[in-house]
Design a protein around this motif. Structure first.
Motif, PDB file in Angstrom:
ATOM      1  N   GLN A   1      77.120  42.341  50.277  1.00 21.67           N
ATOM      2  CA  GLN A   1      75.763  42.761  49.946  1.00 21.67           C
ATOM      3  C   GLN A   1      75.428  42.560  48.464  1.00 21.67           C
ATOM      4  O   GLN A   1      74.255  42.510  48.081  1.00 21.67           O
ATOM      5  CB  GLN A   1      75.587  44.235  50.321  1.00 21.67           C
ATOM      6  N   SER A   2      76.453  42.405  47.633  1.00 23.01           N
ATOM      7  CA  SER A   2      76.222  42.210  46.199  1.00 23.01           C
ATOM      8  C   SER A   2      75.421  40.942  45.915  1.00 23.01           C
ATOM      9  O   SER A   2      74.748  40.846  44.895  1.00 23.01           O
ATOM     10  CB  SER A   2      77.559  42.150  45.450  1.00 23.01           C
ATOM     11  N   LEU A   3      75.497  39.953  46.807  1.00 23.13           N
ATOM     12  CA  LEU A   3      74.710  38.734  46.614  1.00 23.13           C
ATOM     13  C   LEU A   3      73.224  39.065  46.619  1.00 23.13           C
ATOM     14  O   LEU A   3      72.434  38.444  45.903  1.00 23.13           O
ATOM     15  CB  LEU A   3      75.032  37.707  47.698  1.00 23.13           C
ATOM     16  N   THR A   4      72.832  40.063  47.407  1.00 26.68           N
ATOM     17  CA  THR A   4      71.432  40.482  47.469  1.00 26.68           C
ATOM     18  C   THR A   4      71.082  41.409  46.321  1.00 26.68           C
ATOM     19  O   THR A   4      70.063  41.236  45.659  1.00 26.68           O
ATOM     20  CB  THR A   4      71.139  41.188  48.810  1.00 26.68           C
ATOM     21  N   THR A   5      71.929  42.421  46.061  1.00 27.69           N
ATOM     22  CA  THR A   5      71.585  43.441  45.080  1.00 27.69           C
ATOM     23  C   THR A   5      71.890  43.045  43.649  1.00 27.69           C
ATOM     24  O   THR A   5      71.215  43.476  42.716  1.00 27.69           O
ATOM     25  CB  THR A   5      72.317  44.756  45.399  1.00 27.69           C
ATOM     26  N   LYS A   6      72.935  42.208  43.446  1.00 27.56           N
ATOM     27  CA  LYS A   6      73.315  41.810  42.088  1.00 27.56           C
ATOM     28  C   LYS A   6      73.124  40.319  41.829  1.00 27.56           C
ATOM     29  O   LYS A   6      72.908  39.903  40.689  1.00 27.56           O
ATOM     30  CB  LYS A   6      74.771  42.176  41.782  1.00 27.56           C
ATOM     31  N   GLY A   7      73.242  39.494  42.861  1.00 27.48           N
ATOM     32  CA  GLY A   7      73.036  38.060  42.707  1.00 27.48           C
ATOM     33  C   GLY A   7      74.313  37.288  42.431  1.00 27.48           C
ATOM     34  O   GLY A   7      75.414  37.846  42.363  1.00 27.48           O
TER      35      GLY A   7
ATOM     36  N   PHE B   1      71.475  34.435  39.474  1.00 22.62           N
ATOM     37  CA  PHE B   1      70.540  34.030  40.537  1.00 22.62           C
ATOM     38  C   PHE B   1      70.393  35.188  41.520  1.00 22.62           C
ATOM     39  O   PHE B   1      71.331  35.524  42.255  1.00 22.62           O
ATOM     40  CB  PHE B   1      71.069  32.785  41.254  1.00 22.62           C
ATOM     41  N   LYS B   2      69.221  35.793  41.512  1.00 25.86           N
ATOM     42  CA  LYS B   2      68.959  36.919  42.412  1.00 25.86           C
ATOM     43  C   LYS B   2      67.624  36.717  43.101  1.00 25.86           C
ATOM     44  O   LYS B   2      66.599  36.500  42.441  1.00 25.86           O
ATOM     45  CB  LYS B   2      68.953  38.241  41.635  1.00 25.86           C
ATOM     46  N   SER B   3      67.650  36.766  44.417  1.00 27.04           N
ATOM     47  CA  SER B   3      66.451  36.548  45.215  1.00 27.04           C
ATOM     48  C   SER B   3      65.861  35.181  44.879  1.00 27.04           C
ATOM     49  O   SER B   3      66.529  34.162  45.043  1.00 27.04           O
ATOM     50  CB  SER B   3      65.447  37.678  44.990  1.00 27.04           C
ATOM     51  N   GLN B   4      64.664  35.138  44.362  1.00 24.83           N
ATOM     52  CA  GLN B   4      64.003  33.861  44.070  1.00 24.83           C
ATOM     53  C   GLN B   4      63.800  33.646  42.571  1.00 24.83           C
ATOM     54  O   GLN B   4      62.924  32.899  42.151  1.00 24.83           O
ATOM     55  CB  GLN B   4      62.658  33.813  44.796  1.00 24.83           C
ATOM     56  N   VAL B   5      64.671  34.285  41.771  1.00 25.43           N
ATOM     57  CA  VAL B   5      64.539  34.214  40.318  1.00 25.43           C
ATOM     58  C   VAL B   5      65.904  33.973  39.675  1.00 25.43           C
ATOM     59  O   VAL B   5      66.922  34.507  40.136  1.00 25.43           O
ATOM     60  CB  VAL B   5      63.930  35.519  39.750  1.00 25.43           C
ATOM     61  N   ALA B   6      65.915  33.161  38.625  1.00 26.18           N
ATOM     62  CA  ALA B   6      67.112  32.984  37.800  1.00 26.18           C
ATOM     63  C   ALA B   6      66.884  33.745  36.498  1.00 26.18           C
ATOM     64  O   ALA B   6      65.905  33.494  35.789  1.00 26.18           O
ATOM     65  CB  ALA B   6      67.376  31.515  37.514  1.00 26.18           C
ATOM     66  N   HIS B   7      67.789  34.688  36.207  1.00 21.65           N
ATOM     67  CA  HIS B   7      67.712  35.484  34.987  1.00 21.65           C
ATOM     68  C   HIS B   7      68.684  34.874  33.977  1.00 21.65           C
ATOM     69  O   HIS B   7      69.894  34.803  34.249  1.00 21.65           O
ATOM     70  CB  HIS B   7      68.074  36.936  35.267  1.00 21.65           C
ATOM     71  N   LEU B   8      68.171  34.453  32.833  1.00 16.75           N
ATOM     72  CA  LEU B   8      68.979  33.729  31.859  1.00 16.75           C
ATOM     73  C   LEU B   8      69.210  34.581  30.612  1.00 16.75           C
ATOM     74  O   LEU B   8      68.264  35.175  30.066  1.00 16.75           O
ATOM     75  CB  LEU B   8      68.289  32.424  31.460  1.00 16.75           C
ATOM     76  N   PHE B   9      70.461  34.629  30.157  1.00 20.88           N
ATOM     77  CA  PHE B   9      70.845  35.346  28.943  1.00 20.88           C
ATOM     78  C   PHE B   9      71.605  34.357  28.062  1.00 20.88           C
ATOM     79  O   PHE B   9      72.503  33.661  28.547  1.00 20.88           O
ATOM     80  CB  PHE B   9      71.720  36.553  29.282  1.00 20.88           C
ATOM     81  N   HIS B  10      71.254  34.335  26.779  1.00 18.08           N
ATOM     82  CA  HIS B  10      71.813  33.262  25.961  1.00 18.08           C
ATOM     83  C   HIS B  10      71.942  33.664  24.506  1.00 18.08           C
ATOM     84  O   HIS B  10      71.036  34.280  23.929  1.00 18.08           O
ATOM     85  CB  HIS B  10      70.909  32.029  26.074  1.00 18.08           C
ATOM     86  N   VAL B  11      73.083  33.310  23.902  1.00 19.64           N
ATOM     87  CA  VAL B  11      73.293  33.473  22.475  1.00 19.64           C
ATOM     88  C   VAL B  11      74.222  32.360  22.017  1.00 19.64           C
ATOM     89  O   VAL B  11      75.250  32.089  22.654  1.00 19.64           O
ATOM     90  CB  VAL B  11      73.844  34.876  22.134  1.00 19.64           C
TER      91      VAL B  11
END
Length: 572
Positions: A35-41, A118-128
């Motif tokens: 289920q983590s694929l859905t809740t955490k991605g 990658f969660k649902s239909q969005v990619a959340h990007l973090f960068h430094v």
């Protein structure tokens, strides 16, 4: 969960020391199978240990392994952004502390870091740093991150931001939509400093579905172009997105039928119905007995009025999911049924007591200390919810239970907003249940994005009512439907209705009841502190001249006196 599945990714990654004797790059990908694929991605992480740092390799490895481990340990009710930032801040502090053993911080545990969640239909990007994330869509390669580096000359540059470089971490965050067929490319500078976007695009497209071969070709091409650094890359292709068909979601939601109408003596899954506690157009509550555990529980069942309403059913299903993730003595506990359910319902602990609304009817204008003692417990329960990125959104006396032993519980999660769930796309138009108008913050009525300060407002309404026996804003709060109407409201001092209320406490109430959320307390803990002991700021205000405390009232008074003087002089 009814929204399980749907996100499908093809992945590949490669890393090479290149011309260097040591590979200081690190990378990792995690695509959960539960289920983590859905809740955490799904997560892709790439890091490049700074070669000038003595512990660059260790820093890069710590960033990758630490993030992949700790991110999935954060509450699944948290948003991706909150989860990632909490983990990154902790990792950065650890790296910086480790680096203090070196003469200069930049010589210690320093690394670049780029993350795609990658969660649902969005990619959340973090960068430094200067590693990069690209998206290849319809043959066009777009760089989604910006390099935190300052170039000295054609061959030299230094990082302006990196993990472990400073105690305070400034991470770029960006959320981008994803579509089937999108290809995400993560690289370290050993590759993108040697290959142009056109060259990388050509190599990736030439290998089609053979992602591993594409990674190897990218490294080989960069080496052929003269790269003298470590080389690493990751490729992720979006093959499928979460369910986009409302009928499929409805089928999942209705796998369990609605229970039949229940009467005293009825038995459902081994639970004996003792009595109906409450019934409304949206649900029913029953007191039930479990003989195997010798315990009483409260069973909540959905209303048959909504048997065909997917949005309602989804919200009902999520109520127990939310409650199970809030573990606090002031929040009612949801328990597992003794048998596998054969219909749609959930169980909660049974509390022998009364609602706060009933308590308030039998305790008119209670002692200030007694009222504040109850409120402190409620506030701690709300704090526990807020720590889980969860807003209650319907705090009112009837949603708070006061037990015979004096303990307090927050109940009813039907209006809750959970940041982590809100990020999961659904083909069903979600049910937006507003709280009770008499206790709701203005932002709910005005359809503005609420935050924890909305629950603070509702709590303050309850306190005002408890101490004065009167509705806040003279009962006009629930009549307001526009920003202009809210702006016309005038706070009436609680001291006017109850002289036993200290002025400093009234000042705290007035602030928490501000129409604008920005004027309220930063969090509930700060509000509660000012309810329990005098804030010197408010004490000081008590002795200020009226012109400073309330300029409008001062000048109204002056005008009144002058008018009387004028009338008196005319009468002569």
């Amino acid at each position: 969960m009814h929204l399980d599945g749907g996100l499908q990714l093809s992945i590949a990654q490669r890393s090479s020391a290149g011309q260097k004797p040591l590979n200081e790059d690190s990378l990792g990908i995690c695509v959960p199978e539960d289920q983590s694929l859905t809740t955490k991605g799904a997560v892709a992480v790439i890091a490049d240990g700074v070669s000038a740092a003595e512990a660059g390799k260790e820093a890069a490895e710590s960033c990758v392994t630490g993030f992949l481990s700790d991110y999935y340990s954060t509450p699944d009710s948290w948003s991706v952004k909150r989860s990632a930032q909490q983990v990154l801040n902790a990792l950065n502090r650890w790296l910086f502390a480790q680096g203090q053993g070196y003469a200069q911080a930049e010589k210690g545990y320093v690394s670049t870091l780029s993350i795609a969640v990658f969660k649902s239909q969005v990619a959340h990007l973090f960068h430094v740093g200067d590693s990069r994330i690209y998206r290849l869509r319809d043959g066009h390669l777009e760089q989604l991150t910006r390099d935190h580096a300052r170039r000295i000359n054609q061959n030299q540059a230094y990082l302006t931001r990196a993990m472990g470089l400073d105690i305070n971490l400034d991470v770029d965050y960006r959320a981008v939509d994803i579509s089937c067929g999108d290809i995400f490319l993560l690289t370290t500078d050993g590759i993108h400093d040697s290959l142009s976007g056109e060259e990388m695009t050509r190599i990736i497209l030439a290998h089609g579905e053979h992602l591993s071969a594409a990674c190897e070709s990218l490294i080989a091409a960069a080496l052929g172009a003269g790269s003298d650094d470590n080389l690493s890359c990751q490729l992720l292709v979006v093959d499928g997105l979460p369910l986009a068909d409302a009928d499929d979601v409805y089928r999942k939601l209705t796998e369990l039928p609605f229970p039949p109408p229940l009467q005293a003596g009825a038995v459902l899954d081994g639970l004996v119905v003792e009595a109906e506690l409450h019934a409304s157009p949206r649900s029913q509550l029953y007191k039930v007995y479990d003989a195997t555990a010798d315990k009483y529980y409260v069973m909540k069942t959905p209303s048959p009025n909504f048997i065909d309403d997917a949005a309602y059913i989804e919200r009902f299903v999520l109520e127990s999911w939310i409650a199970k993730r809030i573990d606090h003595p002031a929040v009612v506990k949801v328990v597992e049924p003794p048998q596998r359910p054969t219909s749609l319902y959930y169980l909660a602990e049974y509390i022998d007591g009364e609602t706060l609304g009933e308590w308030m009817k039998s305790h008119r204008k209670p002692a200030v200390s007694d009222a504040i003692s109850l409120v402190v417990v409620i506030a701690k329960g709300l704090q526990a919810m807020h720590r889980r990125d969860t807003l209650h959104q319907d705090i009112k006396p009837d949603n708070i239970l006061v037990a015979r032993d004096g303990s307090v519980r927050i109940i009813d999660f039907g209006s809750c907003h959970v940041a982590g769930l809100a990020e999961i796309a659904s083909p069903v138009e979600r049910d937006r249940v507003l709280g009770t108008a008499q206790y709701s913050a203005p932002e709910h009525v005005l359809a503005r994005k609420p935050g924890p300060r909305a629950d603070q407002f509702s709590l303050a309404v309850i306190i005002y009512e408890m101490l004065t026996g009167r509705p806040v804003y003279d009962g006009r709060l629930e009549q307001c439907q526009s920003a202009a109407a809210f702006a016309r409201l005038q706070y009436v001092s609680a001291c006017q209705y109850n002289p036993h209320i200290p002025l400093w406490l009234d000042s705290a109430l007035k602030r928490a009841l501000s129409i604008s959320p920005e004027l309220r307390y930063h969090d509930i803990a700060e509000f509660v502190q000012d309810l329990q002991r005098p804030n010197p700021v408010y004490d000081k205000r008590q002795y200020q001249p009226l012109i400073h405390r309330n300029p409008l009232r001062f000048w109204q008074g002056v005008s009144f006196v002058l008018t009387l003087a004028l009338l008196w002089s005319l009468a002569r």
